[in-house]
Design a protein around this motif. Sequence first.
Motif, PDB file in Angstrom:
ATOM      1  N   LEU A  97       0.823  -1.212   0.000  1.00 42.98           N
ATOM      2  CA  LEU A  97       0.000   0.000   0.000  1.00 42.98           C
ATOM      3  C   LEU A  97       0.860   1.265   0.000  1.00 42.98           C
ATOM      4  O   LEU A  97       0.533   2.248  -0.674  1.00 42.98           O
ATOM      5  CB  LEU A  97      -0.951  -0.011   1.196  1.00 42.98           C
ATOM      6  N   GLY A  98       1.960   1.230   0.727  1.00 41.55           N
ATOM      7  CA  GLY A  98       2.886   2.368   0.711  1.00 41.55           C
ATOM      8  C   GLY A  98       3.475   2.603  -0.672  1.00 41.55           C
ATOM      9  O   GLY A  98       3.595   3.748  -1.122  1.00 41.55           O
ATOM     10  N   CYS A  99       3.826   1.515  -1.340  1.00 45.90           N
ATOM     11  CA  CYS A  99       4.354   1.629  -2.706  1.00 45.90           C
ATOM     12  C   CYS A  99       3.303   2.195  -3.657  1.00 45.90           C
ATOM     13  O   CYS A  99       3.583   3.115  -4.427  1.00 45.90           O
ATOM     14  CB  CYS A  99       4.820   0.265  -3.220  1.00 45.90           C
ATOM     15  N   LEU A 100       2.099   1.635  -3.600  1.00 49.44           N
ATOM     16  CA  LEU A 100       1.041   2.024  -4.544  1.00 49.44           C
ATOM     17  C   LEU A 100       0.540   3.445  -4.333  1.00 49.44           C
ATOM     18  O   LEU A 100       0.295   4.169  -5.300  1.00 49.44           O
ATOM     19  CB  LEU A 100      -0.133   1.043  -4.462  1.00 49.44           C
ATOM     20  N   PHE A 106       4.826   9.447  -6.126  1.00 49.12           N
ATOM     21  CA  PHE A 106       5.916  10.380  -5.849  1.00 49.12           C
ATOM     22  C   PHE A 106       7.000  10.265  -6.909  1.00 49.12           C
ATOM     23  O   PHE A 106       7.473  11.273  -7.445  1.00 49.12           O
ATOM     24  CB  PHE A 106       6.487  10.102  -4.449  1.00 49.12           C
ATOM     25  N   CYS A 107       7.416   9.039  -7.230  1.00 53.17           N
ATOM     26  CA  CYS A 107       8.470   8.828  -8.224  1.00 53.17           C
ATOM     27  C   CYS A 107       8.051   9.311  -9.611  1.00 53.17           C
ATOM     28  O   CYS A 107       8.848   9.915 -10.332  1.00 53.17           O
ATOM     29  CB  CYS A 107       8.870   7.357  -8.290  1.00 53.17           C
ATOM     30  N   ILE A 108       6.805   9.042  -9.975  1.00 54.40           N
ATOM     31  CA  ILE A 108       6.330   9.459 -11.302  1.00 54.40           C
ATOM     32  C   ILE A 108       6.320  10.985 -11.417  1.00 54.40           C
ATOM     33  O   ILE A 108       6.812  11.547 -12.402  1.00 54.40           O
ATOM     34  CB  ILE A 108       4.935   8.854 -11.576  1.00 54.40           C
ATOM     35  N   VAL A 109       5.785  11.657 -10.413  1.00 51.94           N
ATOM     36  CA  VAL A 109       5.744  13.117 -10.438  1.00 51.94           C
ATOM     37  C   VAL A 109       7.162  13.691 -10.410  1.00 51.94           C
ATOM     38  O   VAL A 109       7.502  14.596 -11.187  1.00 51.94           O
ATOM     39  CB  VAL A 109       4.903  13.664  -9.251  1.00 51.94           C
ATOM     40  N   GLY A 142      20.520  16.149 -15.344  1.00 52.34           N
ATOM     41  CA  GLY A 142      20.040  14.969 -16.053  1.00 52.34           C
ATOM     42  C   GLY A 142      20.113  13.714 -15.205  1.00 52.34           C
ATOM     43  O   GLY A 142      19.394  12.742 -15.459  1.00 52.34           O
ATOM     44  N   VAL A 143      20.960  13.718 -14.204  1.00 53.45           N
ATOM     45  CA  VAL A 143      21.075  12.559 -13.313  1.00 53.45           C
ATOM     46  C   VAL A 143      19.854  12.461 -12.396  1.00 53.45           C
ATOM     47  O   VAL A 143      19.496  11.368 -11.960  1.00 53.45           O
ATOM     48  CB  VAL A 143      22.395  12.640 -12.497  1.00 53.45           C
ATOM     49  N   ILE A 144      19.202  13.574 -12.151  1.00 53.97           N
ATOM     50  CA  ILE A 144      18.037  13.572 -11.247  1.00 53.97           C
ATOM     51  C   ILE A 144      16.933  12.653 -11.769  1.00 53.97           C
ATOM     52  O   ILE A 144      16.525  11.728 -11.052  1.00 53.97           O
ATOM     53  CB  ILE A 144      17.523  15.009 -10.985  1.00 53.97           C
ATOM     54  N   PRO A 145      16.431  12.842 -12.995  1.00 53.25           N
ATOM     55  CA  PRO A 145      15.378  11.922 -13.444  1.00 53.25           C
ATOM     56  C   PRO A 145      15.872  10.481 -13.599  1.00 53.25           C
ATOM     57  O   PRO A 145      15.111   9.534 -13.370  1.00 53.25           O
ATOM     58  CB  PRO A 145      14.905  12.505 -14.780  1.00 53.25           C
ATOM     59  N   VAL A 146      17.130  10.304 -13.947  1.00 50.55           N
ATOM     60  CA  VAL A 146      17.676   8.941 -14.066  1.00 50.55           C
ATOM     61  C   VAL A 146      17.635   8.244 -12.704  1.00 50.55           C
ATOM     62  O   VAL A 146      17.187   7.097 -12.588  1.00 50.55           O
ATOM     63  CB  VAL A 146      19.116   8.963 -14.630  1.00 50.55           C
ATOM     64  N   GLY A 147      18.083   8.931 -11.677  1.00 55.50           N
ATOM     65  CA  GLY A 147      18.066   8.360 -10.325  1.00 55.50           C
ATOM     66  C   GLY A 147      16.661   8.057  -9.845  1.00 55.50           C
ATOM     67  O   GLY A 147      16.411   7.021  -9.223  1.00 55.50           O
ATOM     68  N   ILE A 148      15.717   8.937 -10.164  1.00 56.42           N
ATOM     69  CA  ILE A 148      14.337   8.724  -9.735  1.00 56.42           C
ATOM     70  C   ILE A 148      13.715   7.559 -10.505  1.00 56.42           C
ATOM     71  O   ILE A 148      12.951   6.763  -9.939  1.00 56.42           O
ATOM     72  CB  ILE A 148      13.508  10.014  -9.894  1.00 56.42           C
ATOM     73  N   LEU A 150      15.373   4.974 -11.568  1.00 56.93           N
ATOM     74  CA  LEU A 150      15.947   3.783 -10.931  1.00 56.93           C
ATOM     75  C   LEU A 150      15.226   3.466  -9.623  1.00 56.93           C
ATOM     76  O   LEU A 150      14.972   2.302  -9.312  1.00 56.93           O
ATOM     77  CB  LEU A 150      17.444   3.980 -10.681  1.00 56.93           C
ATOM     78  N   LEU A 151      14.886   4.489  -8.859  1.00 56.30           N
ATOM     79  CA  LEU A 151      14.099   4.281  -7.649  1.00 56.30           C
ATOM     80  C   LEU A 151      12.718   3.735  -8.008  1.00 56.30           C
ATOM     81  O   LEU A 151      12.214   2.823  -7.349  1.00 56.30           O
ATOM     82  CB  LEU A 151      13.960   5.585  -6.853  1.00 56.30           C
ATOM     83  N   LEU A 152      12.122   4.261  -9.058  1.00 60.83           N
ATOM     84  CA  LEU A 152      10.822   3.777  -9.522  1.00 60.83           C
ATOM     85  C   LEU A 152      10.901   2.297  -9.891  1.00 60.83           C
ATOM     86  O   LEU A 152      10.013   1.511  -9.534  1.00 60.83           O
ATOM     87  CB  LEU A 152      10.348   4.604 -10.714  1.00 60.83           C
TER      88      LEU A 152
END
Length: 179
Positions: A97-100, A106-109, A142-148, A150-152
């Motif tokens: 539930l926390g992930c969903l 959060f990661c998508i936004v 550019g590393v910011i969206p790449v890192g996010i 990867l978290l996603l």
Amino acid sequence: MLTLAQFFERVARGTASIAVWLFFVLVAVICLDVVTRKFNIPVPFLDSTRLQELEWHFHGALFLLCLGYSYLMNTHVRIDVLSTRATLRTRAWIELLGCLFFALPFCIVLAAIGWDFFQQSFAQSERSDAATGLAYRWIMKGVIPVGIVLLLAAVIAVSLRQIVFLFGPPALRDQVKPV
């Protein structure tokens, strides 16, 4: 589902195993900065401002590129008030539930905002505000969206594993380690 989860895990682990080498580069840059400032040693094209900016660029990249791996390994900061005494199934539900409802949105936004942030920086050919600072600041942005992303990927992998643990056949449940 487990095959897809393993793919996302491999991506996050592989990136982190490469990115961890940035740690040694970061340490070298910090040492060079400290030594050149302490002993007033001029380094062509790498004054103190550039070295300090390199430090935060490498530190930021190291953090962002290893963030997904950190989540996979469950080494992130977590407040387990709800799940300390809970059963494995309850913990799996809390994680899913926390992930969903929190991590995925959060990661998508954040990835979308980070991508816009990078594109704007690239279009403007953004550089440091300091006169002697680094050019090409868009690389770090550019590393910011790449890192996010990867978290996603890590969040999706963990979510899929929780789904298998909660709803999968008993043979597959044994292969999944709940959080």
